[in-house]
Write an enzyme that holds these catalytic residues in place. Structure first.
Site: not given
Length: 688
Positions: A384, A386, A442, A505
């Site tokens: 992901h 980030e 998320c 996240c």
């Protein structure tokens, strides 16, 4: 009048004139009479000679009526005066009621303002403008008046208010009001207008866009407000990007030779974004959802005088820097420009955004497949965007510590020797890191409806849905609560077909706000490093975002070893929000760190580069860098390094204590248990 030898013609002329009179009585149109008269005259005097004689001798026929008169007996004809037009008199109906005469009622005396009262007591006073300060949309005027050799000052948001305040100050000096009454000639208006001076309050400490002492989003739209505040406003559409079936318009507004950009899926939204950027920069007016603090969003723990909002101009600068750097590094490899989530980290020194540096840029939305997990730390488990940007930041921190190994380059590092603490190094004062994500992370921060008025409180008595720990799904998008998962993950179970689960996240960012973003290995060398702000490109809900990153554990967290603490980053939303991308997420992600020659493309499902190589931001790569620092970095007291990766992490006592306290805080709030990967993935050794 006529010659004698023209009797037939004279008779015909008189006959025609009588006919014209009869026509005038039956018709009220002058041009018909005029035309008929001259047509008759032309028929009577067909000869040019006689026509010249008539006009030369000025022989005129009887005049015709033009205006109405009152009486036909006084040289009238059919109600019209022959000499001059007159208006018809209006006669009231026989039974009409005459209009009532206005009676002068006794008026209620209005209270005089302080200027009028002072002028009655002292004549010939002169009010002088001393200064004008403040921004363009909220100026502050200072006016003075001299009374009996003494100067009195008054301040206000308009000259009128300042003049009245100066007069009130002068009156209070030699008049004692009954019961200690306070002069307040102006009352605040309910509907604030930024272009008017007549409604402004006397209290100069309040802004024109404040409610109960807090900043408020203006009621007017950004474009309308911009036109009211500035005269020279020019909008121009300079670019239309239709890549990836996602049309994007770019508008530029020019004000006083300054340009501000805005983008959006339509020209209207792009125009609004450009206007918001201009208002934020020129007038400090923000339309961010963080402007009005939410009831469940307290102030940061380290600055009680500020709010959770990052200034809008800073947020726009962070978003612009990351987007520009992404477009720069992707040149030549446009095939990998497809993305759904874009993230990056920006570093500033003393909050100077003119010299801000983009540390990392990354894309990605998926996690590694269970069959590709590595026992040597050679794959990226979570791709992901980030998460990858934070790993790129770790690479940058290792590089900055490498500069400390050489005395000639030590001054270039962002770290300095820590002489009064238990950690050998710490960040320089004023260095801050800012995380940008083009959408909400998320997990818990994204569990809300953007088009519903959500108060952030679940009213269902038997369900506690907010704040739950959530996990990502292997090879897919979205998250599920950890209570719905299968509990402990095992290596053989994953290889057998059990889905490999990774924490969301939102949960990882909450973890960074307790233990820092430096990771467990670097925690033995440097003090914890925390994010100063988080800027989103879309889907920012203040209550949900605050709860997800730090709010859900702020009441239960306790016993953290210093200098670990609960960090509360500032939040902001960029003015040019990104639209919802309905395209399918690609199976790859890119990463770039400052100092890299080119970007790296990683297959998200295998955790390796598209060429099958080990990524430069894996656990294995960082463990090698850590071993080099422990041997060569000055100031390290205990240079012994355990060759086992998992055991080396466990030896950093304070970090592990803070992490366990975080997990306990989630359990005390009944938010679920932190789900760990199979322990076998950390059982690899340092390569000598």
């Amino acid at each position: 009048m006529y010659p004698a030898y023209h009797k037939p013609a004279r008779a015909a002329c008189y006959k025609s004139c009588n006919h014209a009179v009869r026509m005038a009585r039956s018709s009220s149109l002058f041009h018909q009479r005029h035309q008929f008269y001259y047509s008759s005259a032309s028929s009577c005097f067909a000869s040019k000679r006689y026509s010249r004689v008539l006009f030369k001798r000025r022989i005129m026929l009887p005049r015709y009526p033009y205006g109405p008169v009152a009486n036909s007996s006084e040289n009238t004809m059919n109600g019209y005066n022959r000499k001059s037009p007159q208006k018809r008199r209006y006669e009231m109906p026989k039974y009409a009621v005459p209009p009532k005469k206005k009676t002068c009622k006794e008026r209620i005396p209005q209270p005089k303002n302080t200027v009028a009262m002072l002028n009655e007591l002292r004549n010939g006073l002169i009010y002088k403008l001393e200064s004008q300060t403040g921004p363009v949309h909220a100026p502050l005027f200072t006016i003075s008046v001299e009374v009996d050799g003494q100067k009195y000052m008054g301040q206000g948001r308009s000259k009128k208010v300042a003049r009245i305040e100066a007069a009130a100050t002068a009156l209070r000096s030699f008049i004692q009001f009954k019961d200690g009454a306070v002069l307040s000639p102006l009352k605040p208006s309910g509907n604030l207008d930024f272009t008017s001076d007549e409604h402004l309050e006397n209290d100069v400490s309040k802004s024109a866009i404040t409610v109960d002492g807090q900043k408020k989003v203006p009621d007017k739209g950004p474009v309308m407000l911009l036109y009211e505040l500035f005269n020279d406003v020019n909008f121009e559409c300079i670019n239309i990007d239709s890549a990836q079936n996602n049309c994007r318009f770019k508008m530029t507004v020019t004000i006083n030779e300054k340009k501000f950009d805005g983008t959006g899926p339509s020209k209207k939204l792009a125009k609004n974004a450009a206007a918001k950027a201009a208002l934020a920069s020129l007038c400090n007016i923000s339309y961010s959802p963080m402007v009005v603090p939410q009831k469940n969003v307290p102030l940061p723990i380290d600055d009680k005088s500020s709010s959770m909002e990052l200034p809008q101009i800073h947020a726009d600068a962070i978003g612009r820097l990351v987007l520009e750097k992404f477009m720069e590094v992707i040149k030549g490899q446009e095939a990998y420009s497809r993305r759904k989530v874009l993230a990056g980290i920006v570093m500033t020194e003393n909050m100077n955004f003119f010299e801000a540096k983009v540390i990392s840029v990354s894309t990605g939305t998926k996690c590694v497949s269970g069959e590709h997990i590595s026992v040597n730390g050679a794959v990226l488990n979570d791709s992901h965007a980030e998460i990858v940007s934070r790993r790129c930041l770790l690479k940058f921190l290792y590089a900055q510590l490498d500069l400390q190994c050489n005395q000639a380059t030590a001054y270039q590092s962002i770290f300095v020797r820590n002489t009064d603490g238990q950690y050998p190094y710490k960040l320089k004062s004023g260095v801050h890191f800012h995380l940008y994500i083009n959408t909400a992370p998320c997990g818990d921060a994204r569990i809300f409806s953007p088009h519903e008025n959500d108060t952030g409180v679940d009213k269902h008595p038997n369900r506690k849905a907010r704040g739950q720990l959530r996990t990502k799904i292997e090879s897919g998008e979205g998250t599920i609560p950890v209570k719905s998962s299968d509990g402990i993950q095992t290596w053989d179970g994953v290889l057998q077909g059990q889905r490999l689960l990774t924490m969301s996240c939102s949960d990882k960012i909450a973890r960074w706000n307790i233990v820092g973003i430096q990771g467990s290995l670097l925690s033995s060398i440097i003090e914890p490093v925390y994010l100063h702000s988080i800027v989103l490109g879309s889907l920012l809900h203040p209550e949900h975002m605050y709860r997800a990153v730090c709010g859900r554990i702020e009441k239960s967290i306790q016993g953290l070893p210093p200098p670990y603490h609960l960090n509360k980053p500032r939040l902001a939303l960029v003015t040019s929000a990104e639209p919802r991308n309905q395209a399918k997420a690609p199976n790859f992600g890119i990463n770039w760190t400052i100092g890299d020659v080119e970007l790296e493309v990683v297959n998200s499902l295998t955790g390796r580069t598209i060429g099958g190589q080990v990524s430069r931001i894996t656990k294995q790569a960082f463990f090698d860098k850590y071993g080099f620092l422990m041997k060569n970095l000055p100031g390290i007291l205990n240079r012994s390094v355990t060759t086992d990766y998992g055991q080396t992490k466990a030896n950093v006592k304070d970090y592990q204590t803070a992490k366990l306290e975080l997990f306990s805080a989630f359990k005390r709030e009944d938010l679920g248990s932190w789900l760990k990967k199979p322990i076998e993935q950390d059982e690899f050794v340092l390569i000598e």
